[in-house]
Write a protein that holds these residues in place. Structure first.
Motif, PDB file in Angstrom:
ATOM      1  N   ILE A  56       0.834  -1.204   0.000  1.00  0.00           N
ATOM      2  CA  ILE A  56       0.000   0.000   0.000  1.00  0.00           C
ATOM      3  C   ILE A  56       0.868   1.254   0.000  1.00  0.00           C
ATOM      4  CG2 ILE A  56      -1.583   1.359   1.438  1.00  0.00           C
ATOM      5  CD1 ILE A  56      -3.041  -0.800   0.047  1.00  0.00           C
ATOM      6  N   LEU A  57       2.033   1.172   0.667  1.00  0.00           N
ATOM      7  CA  LEU A  57       2.910   2.340   0.762  1.00  0.00           C
ATOM      8  C   LEU A  57       3.421   2.777  -0.601  1.00  0.00           C
ATOM      9  CD1 LEU A  57       4.983   1.501   3.983  1.00  0.00           C
ATOM     10  CD2 LEU A  57       2.958   2.963   3.738  1.00  0.00           C
ATOM     11  N   VAL A  58       3.499   1.848  -1.550  1.00  0.00           N
ATOM     12  CA  VAL A  58       3.907   2.217  -2.911  1.00  0.00           C
ATOM     13  C   VAL A  58       2.898   3.200  -3.491  1.00  0.00           C
ATOM     14  CG1 VAL A  58       4.293   1.357  -5.256  1.00  0.00           C
ATOM     15  CG2 VAL A  58       5.065   0.015  -3.295  1.00  0.00           C
ATOM     16  N   HIS A  59       1.627   2.899  -3.317  1.00  0.00           N
ATOM     17  CA  HIS A  59       0.573   3.757  -3.850  1.00  0.00           C
ATOM     18  C   HIS A  59       0.466   5.064  -3.070  1.00  0.00           C
ATOM     19  CE1 HIS A  59      -0.607   0.293  -6.234  1.00  0.00           C
ATOM     20  NE2 HIS A  59      -0.620  -0.420  -5.133  1.00  0.00           N
ATOM     21  N   LEU A  64       1.365  10.974  -2.783  1.00  0.00           N
ATOM     22  CA  LEU A  64       1.892  12.132  -2.079  1.00  0.00           C
ATOM     23  C   LEU A  64       2.862  12.932  -2.941  1.00  0.00           C
ATOM     24  CD1 LEU A  64       2.528  10.724   1.525  1.00  0.00           C
ATOM     25  CD2 LEU A  64       0.591  12.057   0.697  1.00  0.00           C
ATOM     26  N   LEU A  65       3.580  12.245  -3.803  1.00  0.00           N
ATOM     27  CA  LEU A  65       4.559  12.916  -4.657  1.00  0.00           C
ATOM     28  C   LEU A  65       3.935  13.538  -5.897  1.00  0.00           C
ATOM     29  CD1 LEU A  65       7.488  10.325  -4.480  1.00  0.00           C
ATOM     30  CD2 LEU A  65       7.352  12.552  -3.342  1.00  0.00           C
ATOM     31  N   GLY A  66       2.650  13.306  -6.098  1.00  0.00           N
ATOM     32  CA  GLY A  66       1.986  13.862  -7.262  1.00  0.00           C
ATOM     33  C   GLY A  66       2.142  13.025  -8.510  1.00  0.00           C
ATOM     34  N   ILE A  67       2.803  11.863  -8.386  1.00  0.00           N
ATOM     35  CA  ILE A  67       2.981  10.994  -9.547  1.00  0.00           C
ATOM     36  C   ILE A  67       1.639  10.411  -9.979  1.00  0.00           C
ATOM     37  CG2 ILE A  67       4.183   8.933 -10.420  1.00  0.00           C
ATOM     38  CD1 ILE A  67       6.398   9.498  -8.458  1.00  0.00           C
ATOM     39  N   GLY A  68       0.711  10.338  -9.012  1.00  0.00           N
ATOM     40  CA  GLY A  68      -0.620   9.838  -9.347  1.00  0.00           C
ATOM     41  C   GLY A  68      -1.286  10.660 -10.434  1.00  0.00           C
ATOM     42  N   LEU A  69      -1.057  11.970 -10.417  1.00  0.00           N
ATOM     43  CA  LEU A  69      -1.617  12.836 -11.457  1.00  0.00           C
ATOM     44  C   LEU A  69      -1.003  12.517 -12.811  1.00  0.00           C
ATOM     45  CD1 LEU A  69      -1.717  16.274  -9.568  1.00  0.00           C
ATOM     46  CD2 LEU A  69      -3.623  14.719 -10.060  1.00  0.00           C
ATOM     47  N   LEU A  70       0.301  12.193 -12.813  1.00  0.00           N
ATOM     48  CA  LEU A  70       0.974  11.821 -14.059  1.00  0.00           C
ATOM     49  C   LEU A  70       0.380  10.535 -14.616  1.00  0.00           C
ATOM     50  CD1 LEU A  70       3.258  12.092 -16.135  1.00  0.00           C
ATOM     51  CD2 LEU A  70       4.739  10.866 -14.538  1.00  0.00           C
ATOM     52  N   ILE A  71       0.156   9.558 -13.731  1.00  0.00           N
ATOM     53  CA  ILE A  71      -0.432   8.288 -14.165  1.00  0.00           C
ATOM     54  C   ILE A  71      -1.833   8.511 -14.716  1.00  0.00           C
ATOM     55  CG2 ILE A  71      -1.181   5.999 -13.389  1.00  0.00           C
ATOM     56  CD1 ILE A  71       1.039   6.056 -11.344  1.00  0.00           C
ATOM     57  N   SER A 149      -9.377  16.322  -0.008  1.00  0.00           N
ATOM     58  CA  SER A 149      -9.295  17.700  -0.496  1.00  0.00           C
ATOM     59  C   SER A 149      -7.863  18.045  -0.892  1.00  0.00           C
ATOM     60  CB  SER A 149      -9.770  18.661   0.596  1.00  0.00           C
ATOM     61  OG  SER A 149      -9.477  19.995   0.249  1.00  0.00           O
ATOM     62  N   PRO A 150      -7.697  18.848  -1.937  1.00  0.00           N
ATOM     63  CA  PRO A 150      -6.346  19.284  -2.322  1.00  0.00           C
ATOM     64  C   PRO A 150      -5.648  20.056  -1.207  1.00  0.00           C
ATOM     65  CG  PRO A 150      -7.926  19.741  -4.064  1.00  0.00           C
ATOM     66  CD  PRO A 150      -8.716  19.333  -2.868  1.00  0.00           C
ATOM     67  N   ASP A 151      -6.431  20.614  -0.280  1.00  0.00           N
ATOM     68  CA  ASP A 151      -5.854  21.390   0.824  1.00  0.00           C
ATOM     69  C   ASP A 151      -5.437  20.530   2.004  1.00  0.00           C
ATOM     70  OD1 ASP A 151      -6.345  23.740  -0.617  1.00  0.00           O
ATOM     71  OD2 ASP A 151      -8.394  23.874   0.157  1.00  0.00           O
ATOM     72  N   THR A 152      -5.734  19.242   1.950  1.00  0.00           N
ATOM     73  CA  THR A 152      -5.345  18.343   3.045  1.00  0.00           C
ATOM     74  C   THR A 152      -3.823  18.229   3.107  1.00  0.00           C
ATOM     75  OG1 THR A 152      -7.381  17.054   2.796  1.00  0.00           O
ATOM     76  CG2 THR A 152      -5.570  16.025   3.994  1.00  0.00           C
ATOM     77  N   PRO A 153      -3.227  18.509   4.256  1.00  0.00           N
ATOM     78  CA  PRO A 153      -1.748  18.441   4.368  1.00  0.00           C
ATOM     79  C   PRO A 153      -1.225  17.036   4.093  1.00  0.00           C
ATOM     80  CG  PRO A 153      -2.721  19.576   6.257  1.00  0.00           C
ATOM     81  CD  PRO A 153      -3.855  18.944   5.511  1.00  0.00           C
ATOM     82  N   ASN A 154      -0.013  16.973   3.608  1.00  0.00           N
ATOM     83  CA  ASN A 154       0.600  15.678   3.311  1.00  0.00           C
ATOM     84  C   ASN A 154       0.748  14.804   4.546  1.00  0.00           C
ATOM     85  OD1 ASN A 154       0.806  15.976   0.570  1.00  0.00           O
ATOM     86  ND2 ASN A 154       2.933  16.670   0.580  1.00  0.00           N
ATOM     87  N   GLN A 155       0.947  15.426   5.714  1.00  0.00           N
ATOM     88  CA  GLN A 155       1.109  14.614   6.924  1.00  0.00           C
ATOM     89  C   GLN A 155      -0.191  13.901   7.280  1.00  0.00           C
ATOM     90  OE1 GLN A 155       1.502  18.672   9.256  1.00  0.00           O
ATOM     91  NE2 GLN A 155       1.414  16.999  10.715  1.00  0.00           N
TER      92      GLN A 155
END
Length: 214
Positions: A56-59, A64-71, A149-155
């Motif tokens: 799950i940590l892979v996903h 978190l890195l924004g790579i999901g948007l690239l995919i 939400s896009p405003d949700t902090p990464n932590q």
């Protein structure tokens, strides 16, 4: 930290509810855990379940890195991921399909089976199965895009991810424990290779479906 998280409890409940439905539905992870429970026993299935949970940590990482948007915005990347997952499922499915009766289980099946697959390999099978699972990719792309939400902090997103990791691992560990219990194990020991072949067929069909829809 508690004050910060209290602002996002509704997001967490939404993610947890959707995840409960997703993890309980049959898929490659379930098929692999069932296969390892039958073929290798509880220990191997538990290590596989831990690998699935950590997958799950892979996903979480690419989300978190924004790579999901690239995919999401680059169909070719997702297609390549789907083909890689299909090839991997085909590989482990074909191995399961070739299973036959186990004639070396005379005294201690659990101990004998541990010689067949190492803890490390069982763990990596689980990790790769979930890490390459397009179903999990679609889950994170959709849930993190809609429920978070896009405003949700990464932590806070990391807390979501850690919960999903632990919850997934615990679910499959409980499943492994049940499938390798004494009564279930004694039943599966005699005809387990037929279940192994069925799971191999399921994995191959999933691989074909992934390849055709990629």
């Amino acid at each position: 930290m508690s004050d910060l998280f209290s602002q996002y409890w509704l997001e967490f409940l939404t993610i947890a509810s959707v995840h409960l439905l997703a993890v309980a539905s049959p898929g490659p992870d379930f098929a692999v855990v069932l296969k390892h429970s039958i073929s290798y026993g509880r220990r191997a299935a538990m290590y596989t379940s831990v690998g699935i949970g950590l997958g799950i940590l892979v996903h979480v990482a690419y989300s978190l890195l924004g790579i999901g948007l690239l995919i999401k915005n680059t169909p070719g990347v997702f297609t390549l991921l789907s083909y890689a997952a299909a090839a991997y499922l085909l590989y482990i499915g074909w191995g399961a399909l070739k299973s036959g009766p186990q004639t070396n289980l005379k005294h201690d099946p659990q101990q004998t089976n541990q010689l067949i697959i190492s803890d490390k390999k069982a763990f990596w099978v689980g990790l790769l199965t979930n890490g390459l699972n397009p179903k999990a990719t679609l889950f994170f792309l959709s849930v993190f895009a809609v429920a978070v939400s896009p405003d949700t902090p990464n932590q806070v997103k990391m807390i979501y991810g850690l919960y999903l990791c632990v919850a997934t691992g615990l679910w499959f560990c409980c499943l492994s424990y049940f499938l390798s219990s004494k009564k279930v194990r004694s039943f599966l020991s005699a005809k387990g290779y037929w279940f192994d072949r069925v799971m191999g067929t399921v994995l191959i069909l999933l691989a074909v479906k992934l390849a055709m829809t990629a």
